[in-house]
Write a protein that holds these residues in place. Structure first.
Motif, PDB file in Angstrom:
ATOM      1  N   THR A  36       0.849  -1.207  -0.045  1.00  0.00           N
ATOM      2  CA  THR A  36       0.162  -0.073  -0.078  1.00  0.00           C
ATOM      3  C   THR A  36       0.915   1.246  -0.157  1.00  0.00           C
ATOM      4  O   THR A  36       1.813   1.173   0.715  1.00  0.00           O
ATOM      5  N   PHE A  37       0.493   2.003  -0.899  1.00  0.00           N
ATOM      6  CA  PHE A  37       1.411   3.276  -1.188  1.00  0.00           C
ATOM      7  C   PHE A  37       0.235   4.531  -0.536  1.00  0.00           C
ATOM      8  O   PHE A  37      -0.776   4.626  -0.852  1.00  0.00           O
ATOM      9  N   ASN A  38       1.014   5.840   0.014  1.00  0.00           N
ATOM     10  CA  ASN A  38      -0.034   6.961   0.417  1.00  0.00           C
ATOM     11  C   ASN A  38       0.875   8.058  -0.114  1.00  0.00           C
ATOM     12  O   ASN A  38       2.149   7.888  -0.036  1.00  0.00           O
ATOM     13  N   THR A  39       0.240   9.127  -0.344  1.00  0.00           N
ATOM     14  CA  THR A  39       0.782  10.448  -0.768  1.00  0.00           C
ATOM     15  C   THR A  39       1.856  10.959   0.293  1.00  0.00           C
ATOM     16  O   THR A  39       2.509  12.000   0.044  1.00  0.00           O
ATOM     17  N   LEU A  40       1.622  10.591   1.474  1.00  0.00           N
ATOM     18  CA  LEU A  40       2.570  10.995   2.587  1.00  0.00           C
ATOM     19  C   LEU A  40       3.678  10.201   2.537  1.00  0.00           C
ATOM     20  O   LEU A  40       4.666  10.556   3.452  1.00  0.00           O
ATOM     21  N   ASP A  41       3.937   8.922   2.062  1.00  0.00           N
ATOM     22  CA  ASP A  41       5.044   8.113   2.095  1.00  0.00           C
ATOM     23  C   ASP A  41       6.272   8.837   1.866  1.00  0.00           C
ATOM     24  O   ASP A  41       7.258   8.771   2.697  1.00  0.00           O
ATOM     25  N   PHE A  42       6.469   9.789   0.937  1.00  0.00           N
ATOM     26  CA  PHE A  42       7.748  10.481   0.788  1.00  0.00           C
ATOM     27  C   PHE A  42       7.573  12.016   0.651  1.00  0.00           C
ATOM     28  O   PHE A  42       8.329  12.661   0.111  1.00  0.00           O
ATOM     29  N   PHE A  43       6.573  12.578   1.408  1.00  0.00           N
ATOM     30  CA  PHE A  43       6.274  13.728   1.281  1.00  0.00           C
ATOM     31  C   PHE A  43       7.327  14.717   2.003  1.00  0.00           C
ATOM     32  O   PHE A  43       7.896  14.076   3.202  1.00  0.00           O
ATOM     33  N   ASP A  44       7.754  15.775   1.546  1.00  0.00           N
ATOM     34  CA  ASP A  44       8.706  16.542   2.027  1.00  0.00           C
ATOM     35  C   ASP A  44       8.302  17.936   1.821  1.00  0.00           C
ATOM     36  O   ASP A  44       8.118  18.060   0.495  1.00  0.00           O
ATOM     37  N   PRO A  45       7.778  19.056   2.893  1.00  0.00           N
ATOM     38  CA  PRO A  45       7.563  20.296   2.259  1.00  0.00           C
ATOM     39  C   PRO A  45       8.640  20.883   1.442  1.00  0.00           C
ATOM     40  O   PRO A  45       8.197  21.903   0.743  1.00  0.00           O
ATOM     41  N   ILE A  46       9.695  20.766   1.697  1.00  0.00           N
ATOM     42  CA  ILE A  46      10.874  21.508   0.653  1.00  0.00           C
ATOM     43  C   ILE A  46      11.243  20.578  -0.425  1.00  0.00           C
ATOM     44  O   ILE A  46      11.151  21.322  -1.566  1.00  0.00           O
ATOM     45  N   HIS A  47      11.656  19.544  -0.533  1.00  0.00           N
ATOM     46  CA  HIS A  47      12.298  18.586  -1.392  1.00  0.00           C
ATOM     47  C   HIS A  47      10.907  17.774  -2.223  1.00  0.00           C
ATOM     48  O   HIS A  47      11.199  17.448  -3.351  1.00  0.00           O
ATOM     49  N   ARG A  48       9.909  17.732  -1.779  1.00  0.00           N
ATOM     50  CA  ARG A  48       8.725  16.797  -2.426  1.00  0.00           C
ATOM     51  C   ARG A  48       7.492  17.586  -1.873  1.00  0.00           C
ATOM     52  O   ARG A  48       6.728  16.611  -1.168  1.00  0.00           O
TER      53      ARG A  48
END
Length: 142
Positions: A32-44
């Protein structure tokens, strides 16, 4: 002046982080994948879900010294019987994967041929023709 710009930027980043809609998707055999898995306010700051494996259509072409010109080609299906494969688990394995917005080209086969001239090993060329198209944000998740 500089402090107010910094405060405004931090406020916008915090606002975006708090208001982001979390979406998720599950793919059998992958997780399962979600949009916060790799969220970063600066880089992604923008995240998209990965494409379905059927859409990406990844193929894995196995080459060895025994089948230099005729690869065994597999898709992502883990249920394929590989008992008659040229794959030898006692040998090293190299993966050659093309990059963003690119198909398997001459260079991949050239690298494969050079490796197999130097050493007897398993070479797997990975192609993902429908998963490497723009937008890059989605490609990086797939």
């Amino acid at each position: 002046m500089m402090a107010s710009k910094l405060f405004l930027c931090l406020f916008i980043i915090c606002y975006l982080f708090i208001t982001i809609q979390t979406a998720s998707i599950s793919y059998d055999g992958f997780g399962t994948f979600n949009t916060l898995d790799f969220f970063d306010p600066i880089h992604r700051p923008i995240n998209l879900l990965p494409k379905h494996p059927d859409v990406i259509n990844a193929t894995f072409s196995l080459y060895t010294r025994k089948n230099l010109q005729n690869p065994e080609t597999y898709n992502y299906n883990p249920r394929i019987n590989r008992s008659q494969s040229f794959f030898d688990s006692n040998k090293s394995t190299k993966l050659i994967i093309h990059g963003y917005n690119e198909d398997a080209r001459e260079w991949m086969h050239s690298i494969k041929n050079n490796y197999l001239q130097l050493e007897d090993l398993n070479i797997i060329l990975v192609e993902w023709p429908n998963g490497d198209d723009p937008p890059y944000v989605q490609v990086s998740m797939s």
